[in-house]
Design an enzyme around this catalytic site. Structure first.
Site, PDB file in Angstrom:
ATOM      1  N   GLU A 173       0.956  -1.037   0.257  1.00 30.86           N
ATOM      2  CA  GLU A 173      -0.252   0.336  -0.028  1.00 30.86           C
ATOM      3  C   GLU A 173       0.573   1.192  -0.058  1.00 30.86           C
ATOM      4  O   GLU A 173       2.005   1.619   0.455  1.00 30.86           O
ATOM      5  CB  GLU A 173      -0.960  -0.127   1.477  1.00 30.86           C
ATOM      6  CG  GLU A 173      -0.526  -0.141   2.544  1.00 30.86           C
ATOM      7  CD  GLU A 173      -1.101   0.281   3.117  1.00 30.86           C
ATOM      8  OE1 GLU A 173      -1.437   1.735   3.865  1.00 30.86           O
ATOM      9  OE2 GLU A 173      -1.640  -0.271   5.188  1.00 30.86           O
ATOM     10  N   LYS A 227      -3.552  -0.915  15.917  1.00 31.44           N
ATOM     11  CA  LYS A 227      -2.983  -0.771  17.603  1.00 31.44           C
ATOM     12  C   LYS A 227      -3.969  -0.440  18.189  1.00 31.44           C
ATOM     13  O   LYS A 227      -4.614  -0.529  18.352  1.00 31.44           O
ATOM     14  CB  LYS A 227      -2.698   0.872  17.055  1.00 31.44           C
ATOM     15  CG  LYS A 227      -1.382   1.559  15.654  1.00 31.44           C
ATOM     16  CD  LYS A 227      -0.947   2.438  16.086  1.00 31.44           C
ATOM     17  CE  LYS A 227       1.069   2.218  15.049  1.00 31.44           C
ATOM     18  NZ  LYS A 227       0.471   2.667  13.717  1.00 31.44           N
TER      19      LYS A 227
END
Ligand code: PSU
Ligand code: MN
Length: 310
Positions: A26, A160
């Site tokens: 990406e 995260k």
């Protein structure tokens, strides 16, 4: 996807037409995830890691309105150095508007999965996926929905811990996404090796991952697979350090009214500042490692496919 919607780098097109292993990458991490110049070095470093392992990298972005499979080093440099805000963060919903106005777009996990699948690439390596935001039941990353409808294996270090990770796993389950741990029983928490949340299955090596991906693709169930690879031990942040920085960054975001698509980049930047070099080192380390693991898996999958068609 209409084939004319994709623009190809020659090296990637050749590798795919010859049936060679290819790994998608990406570009949102290049423009919104890491500071310059580490952003560019890491993006190019991931490509090198994939080549050294024996596969071909296919970095995805929208370049002046063209959804491109295989972004050159020069174009990656242009994106990484573009003035802030001039390269749009592109998830699924952003692709068509950016393409139609001829803009530049950095693809998220969701958008990269769409392009990879259209290109015939089954393995995609990145840092982390988006998830369910804490306290915001409707801020659920489109990455999770995409994993529910696009058959690509995403090799990453989980998500995260500023996200609501238990609910992120629930949404993945609802979407039928196998969540696997690479040599670990729990979902990795990006900078930290583990969230403590158990995954559906532990896989021991690239070969085992490839067998699962192949079985999944043969079922034709359409959704993606998540393979969580923990950050290399020597570069991991301690849970305490990472939690402290994330909690403070999240509070600051709330105080400043930052939400929606701006939230993830804001928290990433602030955590970087709050942990000095620590989070940056962990981030770079896991990205490079995931590129290598992704290449190993793509190669193993390629060998299974060749053996089956021989
Ligand atoms: N998490 C990270 N680093 C990142 C991202 C997420 O640790 O760079 C990026 C990825 O491109 C991911 C996107 O697909 O953020 C998710 O954004 P949102 O939550 O707005 O869907
Ligand atoms: Mn969001």
């Amino acid at each position: 996807m209409n084939p004319s919607a994709l623009h190809w780098d020659e090296e990637v097109a050749t590798a795919l037409s010859e049936g060679q292993p290819v790994v998608a990458l990406e570009t949102n991490v290049l423009t919104h995830g890491l500071p310059f110049p580490q952003s560019l070095e890491t993006s190019l470093g991931m490509e090198t890691a994939i080549r050294e392992a024996g596969a071909t990298p296919a970095t995805v972005a929208i370049l002046q309105g063209k959804l491109t499979i295989g972004v050159s080093a020069a174009e990656q440099e242009r994106l990484a150095q573009a003035p802030a805000g001039s390269v749009q963060k592109c998830s699924r919903r952003d692709l068509a508007p950016v393409i139609a106005r001829g803009g530049d777009g950095a693809t998220t996990v969701a958008a990269t999965m769409i392009a990879a699948h259209a290109a015939g690439i089954a393995v995609f390596a990145t840092g982390g996926i988006g998830g369910v935001h804490r306290g915001e039941p409707f801020d659920i990353s489109a990455d999770l929905t995409e994993l529910g409808r696009t058959p690509v294996a995403v090799v990453c270090s989980g998500a995260k811990s500023f996200l609501d990770l238990p609910n992120t796993i629930e949404v993945l389950e609802t979407n039928g996404v196998p969540v696997l741990g690479y040599q670990i029983d729990t979902l990795p928490a990006f900078f930290q090796r583990s969230t403590g949340l158990r995954v559906d299955g532990r896989i021991q090596d690239a070969e085992e991952a490839a067998r699962i991906i192949r079985a999944h693709l043969q079922l034709g169930v359409r959704n993606g697979i998540l393979i969580g690879v923990p950050v290399p031990e020597e570069d991991a942040l301690s849970a305490a350090e990472s939690e402290r920085a994330i909690a403070r960054a999240s509070r600051e975001a709330a105080d400043r009214g930052i939400y929606g698509k701006k939230l993830t980049p804001f928290v990433l930047t602030r955590v970087g500042e709050l942990t000095a070099a620590g989070s940056l080192r962990a981030n770079i380390s896991l990205l490079l490692n995931n590129a290598t693991v992704g290449a190993d898996i793509a190669i193993a999958l390629n060998q299974l496919e060749r053996a089956a068609s021989a």
